[in-house]
Scaffold this motif. Structure first.
Motif, PDB file in Angstrom:
ATOM      1  N   VAL A  39      67.036  16.262  87.666  1.00  0.00           N
ATOM      2  CA  VAL A  39      66.887  16.605  86.251  1.00  0.00           C
ATOM      3  C   VAL A  39      67.751  17.831  85.953  1.00  0.00           C
ATOM      4  O   VAL A  39      67.574  18.878  86.578  1.00  0.00           O
ATOM      5  N   PRO A  40      68.701  17.719  85.018  1.00  0.00           N
ATOM      6  CA  PRO A  40      69.533  18.877  84.686  1.00  0.00           C
ATOM      7  C   PRO A  40      68.687  20.035  84.148  1.00  0.00           C
ATOM      8  O   PRO A  40      67.668  19.821  83.474  1.00  0.00           O
ATOM      9  N   GLN A  41      69.117  21.256  84.436  1.00  0.00           N
ATOM     10  CA  GLN A  41      68.378  22.450  84.046  1.00  0.00           C
ATOM     11  C   GLN A  41      68.120  22.493  82.535  1.00  0.00           C
ATOM     12  O   GLN A  41      67.007  22.762  82.103  1.00  0.00           O
ATOM     13  N   ALA A  42      69.134  22.218  81.740  1.00  0.00           N
ATOM     14  CA  ALA A  42      68.966  22.273  80.284  1.00  0.00           C
ATOM     15  C   ALA A  42      67.931  21.249  79.816  1.00  0.00           C
ATOM     16  O   ALA A  42      67.115  21.530  78.928  1.00  0.00           O
ATOM     17  N   THR A  43      67.945  20.066  80.417  1.00  0.00           N
ATOM     18  CA  THR A  43      66.966  19.031  80.070  1.00  0.00           C
ATOM     19  C   THR A  43      65.561  19.492  80.416  1.00  0.00           C
ATOM     20  O   THR A  43      64.626  19.335  79.620  1.00  0.00           O
ATOM     21  N   LEU A  44      65.400  20.079  81.601  1.00  0.00           N
ATOM     22  CA  LEU A  44      64.074  20.549  82.013  1.00  0.00           C
ATOM     23  C   LEU A  44      63.548  21.594  81.043  1.00  0.00           C
ATOM     24  O   LEU A  44      62.404  21.496  80.575  1.00  0.00           O
ATOM     25  N   TYR A  45      64.366  22.583  80.703  1.00  0.00           N
ATOM     26  CA  TYR A  45      63.915  23.634  79.782  1.00  0.00           C
ATOM     27  C   TYR A  45      63.566  23.061  78.406  1.00  0.00           C
ATOM     28  O   TYR A  45      62.579  23.472  77.791  1.00  0.00           O
ATOM     29  N   ARG A  46      64.336  22.099  77.941  1.00  0.00           N
ATOM     30  CA  ARG A  46      64.068  21.472  76.644  1.00  0.00           C
ATOM     31  C   ARG A  46      62.722  20.728  76.682  1.00  0.00           C
ATOM     32  O   ARG A  46      61.913  20.827  75.759  1.00  0.00           O
ATOM     33  N   GLN A  47      62.473  20.022  77.780  1.00  0.00           N
ATOM     34  CA  GLN A  47      61.225  19.268  77.903  1.00  0.00           C
ATOM     35  C   GLN A  47      60.022  20.197  78.088  1.00  0.00           C
ATOM     36  O   GLN A  47      58.937  19.942  77.546  1.00  0.00           O
ATOM     37  N   LEU A  48      60.190  21.288  78.816  1.00  0.00           N
ATOM     38  CA  LEU A  48      59.098  22.259  78.977  1.00  0.00           C
ATOM     39  C   LEU A  48      58.709  22.847  77.624  1.00  0.00           C
ATOM     40  O   LEU A  48      57.523  23.019  77.330  1.00  0.00           O
ATOM     41  N   LYS A  49      59.701  23.138  76.790  1.00  0.00           N
ATOM     42  CA  LYS A  49      59.405  23.680  75.462  1.00  0.00           C
ATOM     43  C   LYS A  49      58.644  22.665  74.610  1.00  0.00           C
ATOM     44  O   LYS A  49      57.645  23.013  73.977  1.00  0.00           O
ATOM     45  N   LYS A  50      59.103  21.412  74.612  1.00  0.00           N
ATOM     46  CA  LYS A  50      58.405  20.377  73.840  1.00  0.00           C
ATOM     47  C   LYS A  50      56.964  20.233  74.317  1.00  0.00           C
ATOM     48  O   LYS A  50      56.046  20.076  73.508  1.00  0.00           O
ATOM     49  N   MET A  51      56.762  20.286  75.622  1.00  0.00           N
ATOM     50  CA  MET A  51      55.418  20.099  76.174  1.00  0.00           C
ATOM     51  C   MET A  51      54.504  21.277  75.861  1.00  0.00           C
ATOM     52  O   MET A  51      53.326  21.076  75.552  1.00  0.00           O
ATOM     53  N   THR A  52      55.033  22.500  75.928  1.00  0.00           N
ATOM     54  CA  THR A  52      54.198  23.659  75.594  1.00  0.00           C
ATOM     55  C   THR A  52      53.918  23.693  74.100  1.00  0.00           C
ATOM     56  O   THR A  52      52.791  23.987  73.688  1.00  0.00           O
ATOM     57  N   ASP A  53      54.899  23.356  73.271  1.00  0.00           N
ATOM     58  CA  ASP A  53      54.683  23.311  71.823  1.00  0.00           C
ATOM     59  C   ASP A  53      53.607  22.295  71.454  1.00  0.00           C
ATOM     60  O   ASP A  53      52.838  22.503  70.519  1.00  0.00           O
ATOM     61  N   ALA A  54      53.536  21.180  72.209  1.00  0.00           N
ATOM     62  CA  ALA A  54      52.569  20.118  71.927  1.00  0.00           C
ATOM     63  C   ALA A  54      51.206  20.385  72.581  1.00  0.00           C
ATOM     64  O   ALA A  54      50.266  19.633  72.371  1.00  0.00           O
ATOM     65  N   GLY A  55      51.111  21.444  73.397  1.00  0.00           N
ATOM     66  CA  GLY A  55      49.844  21.751  74.061  1.00  0.00           C
ATOM     67  C   GLY A  55      49.588  20.925  75.309  1.00  0.00           C
ATOM     68  O   GLY A  55      48.502  20.973  75.882  1.00  0.00           O
ATOM     69  N   VAL A  56      50.605  20.170  75.764  1.00  0.00           N
ATOM     70  CA  VAL A  56      50.463  19.371  76.977  1.00  0.00           C
ATOM     71  C   VAL A  56      50.620  20.260  78.208  1.00  0.00           C
ATOM     72  O   VAL A  56      50.066  19.977  79.266  1.00  0.00           O
ATOM     73  N   LEU A  57      51.352  21.365  78.062  1.00  0.00           N
ATOM     74  CA  LEU A  57      51.518  22.369  79.122  1.00  0.00           C
ATOM     75  C   LEU A  57      51.101  23.725  78.585  1.00  0.00           C
ATOM     76  O   LEU A  57      51.209  23.990  77.391  1.00  0.00           O
ATOM     77  N   LEU A  58      50.673  24.578  79.500  1.00  0.00           N
ATOM     78  CA  LEU A  58      50.368  25.969  79.167  1.00  0.00           C
ATOM     79  C   LEU A  58      51.241  26.887  79.998  1.00  0.00           C
ATOM     80  O   LEU A  58      51.600  26.553  81.134  1.00  0.00           O
ATOM     81  N   VAL A  59      51.556  28.037  79.449  1.00  0.00           N
ATOM     82  CA  VAL A  59      52.181  29.095  80.235  1.00  0.00           C
ATOM     83  C   VAL A  59      51.025  29.895  80.827  1.00  0.00           C
ATOM     84  O   VAL A  59      50.296  30.575  80.113  1.00  0.00           O
ATOM     85  N   ALA A  60      50.826  29.757  82.137  1.00  0.00           N
ATOM     86  CA  ALA A  60      49.692  30.387  82.814  1.00  0.00           C
ATOM     87  C   ALA A  60      49.896  31.885  82.962  1.00  0.00           C
ATOM     88  O   ALA A  60      48.934  32.655  82.899  1.00  0.00           O
ATOM     89  N   GLU A  61      51.148  32.282  83.186  1.00  0.00           N
ATOM     90  CA  GLU A  61      51.477  33.705  83.313  1.00  0.00           C
ATOM     91  C   GLU A  61      52.973  33.888  83.140  1.00  0.00           C
ATOM     92  O   GLU A  61      53.736  32.929  83.204  1.00  0.00           O
ATOM     93  N   GLU A  62      53.352  35.124  82.917  1.00  0.00           N
ATOM     94  CA  GLU A  62      54.762  35.478  82.828  1.00  0.00           C
ATOM     95  C   GLU A  62      55.015  36.595  83.829  1.00  0.00           C
ATOM     96  O   GLU A  62      54.344  37.629  83.790  1.00  0.00           O
ATOM     97  N   ILE A  63      55.977  36.366  84.700  1.00  0.00           N
ATOM     98  CA  ILE A  63      56.268  37.306  85.785  1.00  0.00           C
ATOM     99  C   ILE A  63      57.585  38.012  85.480  1.00  0.00           C
ATOM    100  O   ILE A  63      58.610  37.351  85.275  1.00  0.00           O
ATOM    101  N   PRO A  64      57.593  39.351  85.451  1.00  0.00           N
ATOM    102  CA  PRO A  64      58.861  40.071  85.232  1.00  0.00           C
ATOM    103  C   PRO A  64      59.827  39.853  86.399  1.00  0.00           C
ATOM    104  O   PRO A  64      59.458  40.041  87.558  1.00  0.00           O
ATOM    105  N   VAL A  65      61.041  39.407  86.079  1.00  0.00           N
ATOM    106  CA  VAL A  65      62.073  39.183  87.086  1.00  0.00           C
ATOM    107  C   VAL A  65      63.389  39.685  86.511  1.00  0.00           C
ATOM    108  O   VAL A  65      63.906  39.125  85.547  1.00  0.00           O
ATOM    109  N   ARG A  66      63.932  40.737  87.086  1.00  0.00           N
ATOM    110  CA  ARG A  66      65.225  41.311  86.698  1.00  0.00           C
ATOM    111  C   ARG A  66      65.392  41.414  85.179  1.00  0.00           C
ATOM    112  O   ARG A  66      66.344  40.899  84.603  1.00  0.00           O
ATOM    113  N   GLY A  67      64.452  42.022  84.531  1.00  0.00           N
ATOM    114  CA  GLY A  67      64.574  42.273  83.102  1.00  0.00           C
ATOM    115  C   GLY A  67      64.181  41.124  82.189  1.00  0.00           C
ATOM    116  O   GLY A  67      64.257  41.244  80.972  1.00  0.00           O
ATOM    117  N   THR A  68      63.778  39.996  82.749  1.00  0.00           N
ATOM    118  CA  THR A  68      63.306  38.875  81.929  1.00  0.00           C
ATOM    119  C   THR A  68      61.905  38.482  82.390  1.00  0.00           C
ATOM    120  O   THR A  68      61.400  38.996  83.398  1.00  0.00           O
TER     121      THR A  68
END
Length: 176
Positions: A39-68
């Protein structure tokens, strides 16, 4: 709309993300990329966004990594399931369209498998079969639950050098 949620879930890449996160797993986008190598990286990120926007996925946590912030994704309880009530609201045409989307994803996956230069149907245990069974409604429910219990147990296996990802698609309906 139940169809909207089903359309989100039944997309081939999104189905693979759901399958990868099943069983309470939490993964970053990079970990998902490692698991879903084709799965290409851009495709994965696009699908993750659609899934989180739809409530099918949750962001469980956000980990600081090199300024992001690196997001860790998980499935919410029953987030990737369509309720009985949602299914009842869908029309026969909606169900047929969703089934065709599901069948197309199976055909696409099988086609990708056959395109592999080392595809060996016998060695790989490839099978597609249909069997007619005479079951009461109660026997049918017990059979389905038994099959799903076995599949859920196998779905908890972690990948390693000996394990190869395999797809199992279960379809059952009364004949007439």
């Amino acid at each position: 709309m139940p169809v909207k949620k089903a359309e989100i879930i039944l997309h081939p890449v999104r189905m693979r993300i759901i399958q990868t996160l099943a069983g309470g797993k939490r993964m970053t986008a990079q970990q998902l990329l490692d698991r879903l190598g084709d799965v290409p990286q851009a495709t994965l990120y696009r699908q993750l966004k659609k899934m989180t926007d739809a409530g099918v996925l949750l962001v469980a946590e956000e980990i600081p990594v090199r300024g992001t912030l690196e997001k860790v994704y998980m499935l919410p309880e029953k987030g990737a399931e369509i309720s009985d009530e949602e299914l009842k609201q869908a029309s026969a045409e909606d169900h047929l369209a969703l089934f065709m989307q599901f069948a197309a994803s199976i055909i696409g996956g099988y086609g990708r498998y056959l395109q592999q230069p080392d595809a060996d149907l016998f060695k790989d245990g490839v099978s597609y079969r249909q069997i007619s069974l005479y079951l009461t409604d109660e026997e049918n429910v017990r059979l389905i639950r038994s099959i799903w219990d076995l599949l859920k147990k196998a779905a908890n296996n972690e990948p390693n050098e000996q394990r190869r990802r395999r797809l199992f698609s279960v379809i059952g309906f009364p004949d007439g």
